[in-house]
Design a protein around this motif. Structure first.
Motif, mmCIF file in Angstrom:
data_model
loop_
_atom_site.group_PDB
_atom_site.id
_atom_site.type_symbol
_atom_site.label_atom_id
_atom_site.label_comp_id
_atom_site.label_asym_id
_atom_site.label_seq_id
_atom_site.Cartn_x
_atom_site.Cartn_y
_atom_site.Cartn_z
ATOM 1 N N ALA A 40 -23.164 16.360 -91.269
ATOM 2 C CA ALA A 40 -24.474 16.669 -90.703
ATOM 3 C C ALA A 40 -24.437 17.987 -89.942
ATOM 4 N N CYS A 41 -23.391 18.181 -89.155
ATOM 5 C CA CYS A 41 -23.244 19.427 -88.391
ATOM 6 C C CYS A 41 -23.066 20.624 -89.317
ATOM 7 N N GLN A 42 -22.269 20.466 -90.353
ATOM 8 C CA GLN A 42 -22.048 21.558 -91.294
ATOM 9 C C GLN A 42 -23.337 21.966 -91.983
ATOM 10 N N ARG A 43 -24.133 20.978 -92.392
ATOM 11 C CA ARG A 43 -25.395 21.286 -93.062
ATOM 12 C C ARG A 43 -26.376 21.971 -92.124
ATOM 13 N N ILE A 44 -26.418 21.524 -90.878
ATOM 14 C CA ILE A 44 -27.315 22.134 -89.898
ATOM 15 C C ILE A 44 -26.924 23.587 -89.656
ATOM 16 N N ARG A 45 -25.630 23.831 -89.463
ATOM 17 C CA ARG A 45 -25.172 25.186 -89.165
ATOM 18 C C ARG A 45 -25.339 26.125 -90.354
ATOM 19 N N ALA A 46 -25.348 25.580 -91.568
ATOM 20 C CA ALA A 46 -25.480 26.404 -92.771
ATOM 21 C C ALA A 46 -26.931 26.733 -93.094
ATOM 22 N N GLN A 47 -27.880 26.098 -92.409
ATOM 23 C CA GLN A 47 -29.286 26.306 -92.709
ATOM 24 C C GLN A 47 -29.792 27.658 -92.236
ATOM 25 N N ASP A 48 -30.753 28.187 -92.971
ATOM 26 C CA ASP A 48 -31.492 29.363 -92.524
ATOM 27 C C ASP A 48 -32.311 28.945 -91.306
ATOM 28 N N PRO A 49 -32.291 29.733 -90.226
ATOM 29 C CA PRO A 49 -33.024 29.359 -89.012
ATOM 30 C C PRO A 49 -34.512 29.104 -89.251
ATOM 31 N N GLU A 50 -35.064 29.734 -90.283
ATOM 32 C CA GLU A 50 -36.485 29.576 -90.566
ATOM 33 C C GLU A 50 -36.770 28.423 -91.521
ATOM 34 N N ALA A 51 -35.724 27.831 -92.085
ATOM 35 C CA ALA A 51 -35.917 26.757 -93.062
ATOM 36 C C ALA A 51 -36.304 25.454 -92.376
ATOM 37 N N ASN A 52 -36.961 24.581 -93.138
ATOM 38 C CA ASN A 52 -37.293 23.256 -92.618
ATOM 39 C C ASN A 52 -36.017 22.454 -92.412
ATOM 40 N N ASN A 53 -35.950 21.754 -91.289
ATOM 41 C CA ASN A 53 -34.801 20.895 -91.031
ATOM 42 C C ASN A 53 -35.225 19.445 -91.208
ATOM 43 N N TYR A 54 -34.691 18.799 -92.232
ATOM 44 C CA TYR A 54 -35.055 17.416 -92.509
ATOM 45 C C TYR A 54 -34.065 16.423 -91.901
ATOM 46 N N ILE A 55 -32.917 16.911 -91.428
ATOM 47 C CA ILE A 55 -31.882 16.009 -90.931
ATOM 48 C C ILE A 55 -32.311 15.370 -89.614
ATOM 49 N N ILE A 56 -32.191 14.061 -89.560
ATOM 50 C CA ILE A 56 -32.522 13.349 -88.327
ATOM 51 C C ILE A 56 -31.290 12.597 -87.836
ATOM 52 N N ALA A 57 -31.110 12.622 -86.523
ATOM 53 C CA ALA A 57 -30.007 11.899 -85.892
ATOM 54 C C ALA A 57 -30.612 10.806 -85.021
ATOM 55 N N VAL A 58 -30.319 9.557 -85.326
ATOM 56 C CA VAL A 58 -30.829 8.435 -84.546
ATOM 57 C C VAL A 58 -29.686 7.829 -83.746
ATOM 58 N N ARG A 59 -29.907 7.666 -82.465
ATOM 59 C CA ARG A 59 -28.876 7.138 -81.576
ATOM 60 C C ARG A 59 -29.356 5.829 -80.966
ATOM 61 N N GLU A 60 -28.605 4.768 -81.256
ATOM 62 C CA GLU A 60 -28.935 3.453 -80.715
ATOM 63 C C GLU A 60 -28.012 3.152 -79.538
ATOM 64 N N HIS A 61 -28.595 2.876 -78.388
ATOM 65 C CA HIS A 61 -27.831 2.615 -77.170
ATOM 66 C C HIS A 61 -27.574 1.111 -77.051
ATOM 67 N N LEU A 62 -26.302 0.723 -77.131
ATOM 68 C CA LEU A 62 -25.929 -0.686 -77.086
ATOM 69 C C LEU A 62 -25.722 -1.153 -75.643
ATOM 70 N N HIS A 63 -25.802 -2.477 -75.438
ATOM 71 C CA HIS A 63 -25.599 -3.041 -74.102
ATOM 72 C C HIS A 63 -24.200 -2.749 -73.585
ATOM 73 N N SER A 64 -23.247 -2.566 -74.496
ATOM 74 C CA SER A 64 -21.862 -2.304 -74.092
ATOM 75 C C SER A 64 -21.669 -0.882 -73.575
ATOM 76 N N GLY A 65 -22.680 -0.049 -73.762
ATOM 77 C CA GLY A 65 -22.569 1.344 -73.351
ATOM 78 C C GLY A 65 -22.263 2.270 -74.503
ATOM 79 N N HIS A 66 -21.874 1.689 -75.634
ATOM 80 C CA HIS A 66 -21.596 2.502 -76.801
ATOM 81 C C HIS A 66 -22.895 2.999 -77.434
ATOM 82 N N ILE A 67 -22.783 4.079 -78.207
ATOM 83 C CA ILE A 67 -23.929 4.648 -78.899
ATOM 84 C C ILE A 67 -23.623 4.704 -80.396
#
Length: 280
Positions: free
Chosen positions: A147-174
């Motif tokens: 995901a990071c490699q694809r983001i960094r390789a993108q043209d700054p003006e291009a559409n970014n379709y990549i989404i990062a979803v973070r779920e916060h667990l009761h244990s503190g983990h993400i």
């Protein structure tokens, strides 16, 4: 690409294109998540044991898939504040079980239209009641490094379709999920951001621990309205958990202008600087 149905028959309902359809960037349509580079889980693999409920419908008192009560009431999402576990292919309940809502496919007539200044957008042609499932955000499931490699390789003006979803667990983990519909995806790729959205994104698990990103109506939506959600994940959530996203926000020079036009517009699209950093 067929202007009468951008999904090519992959959806239960055709999704027509309104506008210069030849200007659409080519992509492979997939109504479901597919495993991409670095994905730890294959979203097509059945890994969650089904419930033992007998009969066509499950009840919260007996169903293992409903530990926190029913997820839907009259087909409407009860709460966007929790991850959803639906009954799956291994469950003994019937196909008509109310806890299979997001597996019913598209229930409303949608269309892809050109939006002045924003490119393409997704619109509804009929009323969508608050709480109803609208569509999924499907594409390639990526590992964090990819995901990071694809983001960094993108043209700054291009559409970014990549989404990062973070779920916060009761244990503190993400738990992090990275979805990219750039090359393989569904109609969710046409959804634009709004600082005052009419959709809310909720992680839904069916037959795999890999969450599907389901979008529900956050309010009653009228015919002709553009469907939008908050890329940062802050709208309708007590804890920011998703996005193109909030993360560690740097200076505004890295952000793109927001064109949602709402009264509460922040002026910039959400930006997640963590995706531009080397993964640990």
């Amino acid at each position: 690409m067929d202007p009468q149905d951008v999904s090519g028959g992959e959806e239960g309902r055709p999704v027509p294109v309104c506008g210069e359809w030849t200007q659409l960037s080519a992509f492979q349509y997939s109504a479901e998540l597919v495993a991409g580079p670095g994905a730890e889980l294959d979203p097509s693999e059945v890994t969650i044991q089904g419930c033992e409920c007998q009969g066509p419908h499950c009840s919260p008192e007996k169903c293992a898939c409903l530990p926190h009560g029913e997820n839907y009431h009259h087909r409407r999402l009860r709460s966007s504040q929790k991850a959803i576990l639906e009954c799956n292919v291994l469950c003994h309940c019937g196909e008509s079980c109310a806890n299979r809502e997001t597996q019913q496919g598209l229930q409303f007539q949608l269309q892809v239209c050109q939006v002045p200044g924003k490119g393409w957008g997704l619109f509804t042609q009929e009323n969508i009641p608050s709480g109803r499932f609208v569509c999924e955000y499907a594409g390639e499931v990526l590992g964090p490094e990819e995901a990071c490699q694809r983001i960094r390789a993108q043209d700054p003006e291009a559409n970014n379709y990549i989404i990062a979803v973070r779920e916060h667990l009761h244990s503190g983990h993400i738990l992090e999920t990275f979805i990219d519909p750039t090359h393989v995806g569904n109609i969710g790729r046409f959804l634009n951001h709004s600082c005052q959205p009419n959709l809310v994104m909720v992680p839904v698990r069916t037959h795999s621990m890999q969450p599907r990103l389901a979008l529900f109506a956050a309010q009653d939506i009228q015919p002709g309205e553009e469907l939008c959600y908050d890329y940062s994940g802050m709208a309708f959530n007590f804890t920011p958990s998703s996005g193109h996203t909030q993360g560690k926000q740097k200076d505004r020079s890295q952000c793109k202008k927001c064109l949602c036009g709402t009264a509460s517009c922040s002026g910039y699209l959400p930006f997640d600087a963590t995706l531009f950093e080397a993964p640990t």
